[in-house]
Enzyme design. Structure first.
Site, PDB file in Angstrom:
ATOM      1  N   GLY A   1       0.833  -1.188   0.037  1.00 26.51           N
ATOM      2  CA  GLY A   1       0.060   0.079   0.000  1.00 26.51           C
ATOM      3  C   GLY A   1       0.922   1.368   0.188  1.00 26.51           C
ATOM      4  N   ASN A   2       2.188   1.248   0.520  1.00 28.14           N
ATOM      5  CA  ASN A   2       2.935   2.339   0.619  1.00 28.14           C
ATOM      6  C   ASN A   2       3.637   2.672  -0.512  1.00 28.14           C
ATOM      7  OD1 ASN A   2       2.448   3.003   3.397  1.00 28.14           O
ATOM      8  ND2 ASN A   2       3.979   1.702   3.961  1.00 28.14           N
TER       9      ASN A   2
ATOM     10  N   LYS B   1      -1.647  -3.855  13.083  1.00 26.68           N
ATOM     11  CA  LYS B   1      -1.750  -3.606  11.536  1.00 26.68           C
ATOM     12  C   LYS B   1      -1.700  -2.059  11.392  1.00 26.68           C
ATOM     13  CE  LYS B   1      -2.137  -3.836   7.118  1.00 26.68           C
ATOM     14  NZ  LYS B   1      -0.816  -4.031   6.337  1.00 26.68           N
TER      15      LYS B   1
ATOM     16  N   LYS C   1       5.782 -10.210   6.132  1.00 28.75           N
ATOM     17  CA  LYS C   1       6.415 -10.229   4.905  1.00 28.75           C
ATOM     18  C   LYS C   1       7.365 -11.557   4.968  1.00 28.75           C
ATOM     19  CE  LYS C   1       6.286  -5.672   2.641  1.00 28.75           C
ATOM     20  NZ  LYS C   1       5.096  -5.216   3.644  1.00 28.75           N
TER      21      LYS C   1
END
Length: 306
Positions: free
Chosen positions: A9-10, A122, A264
């Site tokens: 998203g970044n 999150k 990740k």
């Protein structure tokens, strides 16, 4: 080769950028320019994050005087799936004329007794200095956590159990389509005792959801693309060391932040352990080089070159 690729998203809304539609659409276009060569040659499924976007929509919803209560996070997650999916869909269609592309609104099954509901990790929304974050937390009932040198809102992120629409995604792949799906980790839902699905107040980690999907689709490779070129050992310390190749066991011995790099690393380790295939983490613009083992952090069962 069947490849499942996650865009952070970044990467679509970088730190410090205005969350304008034009800014995000331009970033989506740059993302697809990096991925189009892979989509031209391989079966590709693209997932994406939504942390900055869902946080922005949550702020807007909380400030809307027309609403009795703000929209819940599952509904906001659906909104980001449509918004970001549209930008990626259109960019893919323009970059690869003649290719069939679909952006799918889909759900991710989670468990209501997941401990994440009691321990939010999150990151969503923009970054703040500590004082501002504490003021917002007090006034809006947020949980907050440190994100590097900034502070951000954190929300529950239960572990994904299955992408509900997995069979549909597989059918679309068999038809030759490029599929954009599992946006923001998918809309979080639980299945009740009556068998019915209902949304829950959470944001599923898109990397863990991507792994669940990649495993279910029998993918040959999984790429988690973000705004950093490598996983770094000792990040933020006096002697940071980029990791170019690794095994799941070696990566699991390291210590990574739960709200950012941790999921990740967990996702790539699990994929390699469960499938014996290759997974990698790296910069979006290096996608083709990462697939060939020439960039990023590449994880294989033995740590050998791909």
């Amino acid at each position: 080769m069947r490849i499942v690729i996650a865009i952070g998203g970044n990467a679509l809304l970088q730190r410090g950028e205005k969350p304008d539609a034009a800014v995000q659409q331009a970033n989506a276009l740059r993302a697809i320019q990096a991925l189009a060569p892979l989509a031209q040659e391989h079966e590709v499924v693209i997932t994406h994050g939504n942390g900055p976007q869902v946080g922005m929509l949550a702020l807007e919803s909380a400030a809307d005087p027309a609403l009795t209560t703000p929209y819940p996070l599952d509904v906001l997650g659906a909104q980001t799936q449509g918004m970001i999916g549209y930008w990626l869909l259109q960019a893919l269609q323009n970059a690869l004329p003649g290719k069939q592309v679909v952006a799918l609104l889909d759900q991710t099954l989670v468990s209501l007794d997941d401990p994440a509901f009691q321990a939010p990790t999150k990151f969503v929304g923009p970054v703040y200095d500590k004082q501002t974050a504490e003021q917002l937390a007090a006034s809006r009932g947020w949980a907050i956590a440190e994100d590097g040198k900034y502070w951000r809102r954190v929300v529950p992120s239960p572990k994904p159990r299955r992408i509900v629409e997995t069979r549909v995604i597989r059918s679309l792949l068999y038809s030759g389509a490029i599929v954009v799906c599992a946006g923001g980790g998918g809309i979080p839902v639980v299945r009740g005792e009556d068998g019915r699905l209902s949304g829950v107040e959470a944001v599923v980690d898109k990397d863990l959801a991507t792994e669940v999907l990649a495993e279910a689709l029998d993918a040959d490779a999984m790429l988690l693309l973000t705004d950093v070129p490598h996983v770094v050992r000792g990040f933020g310390g006096p002697n940071p060391q980029p990791i170019s190749r690794s095994t799941p066991a070696a990566l699991r011995r390291e210590n990574f932040a739960a709200g950012s790099m941790g999921p990740k690393v967990e996702a790539v380790c699990r994929f390699v352990e469960m499938t014996g295939d290759t997974a990698a983490i790296g910069a979006l613009e290096d996608a083709a080089l990462i697939l060939s083992g020439k960039a990023g952090t590449v994880v294989t069962p033995s740590g050998a070159p791909v």
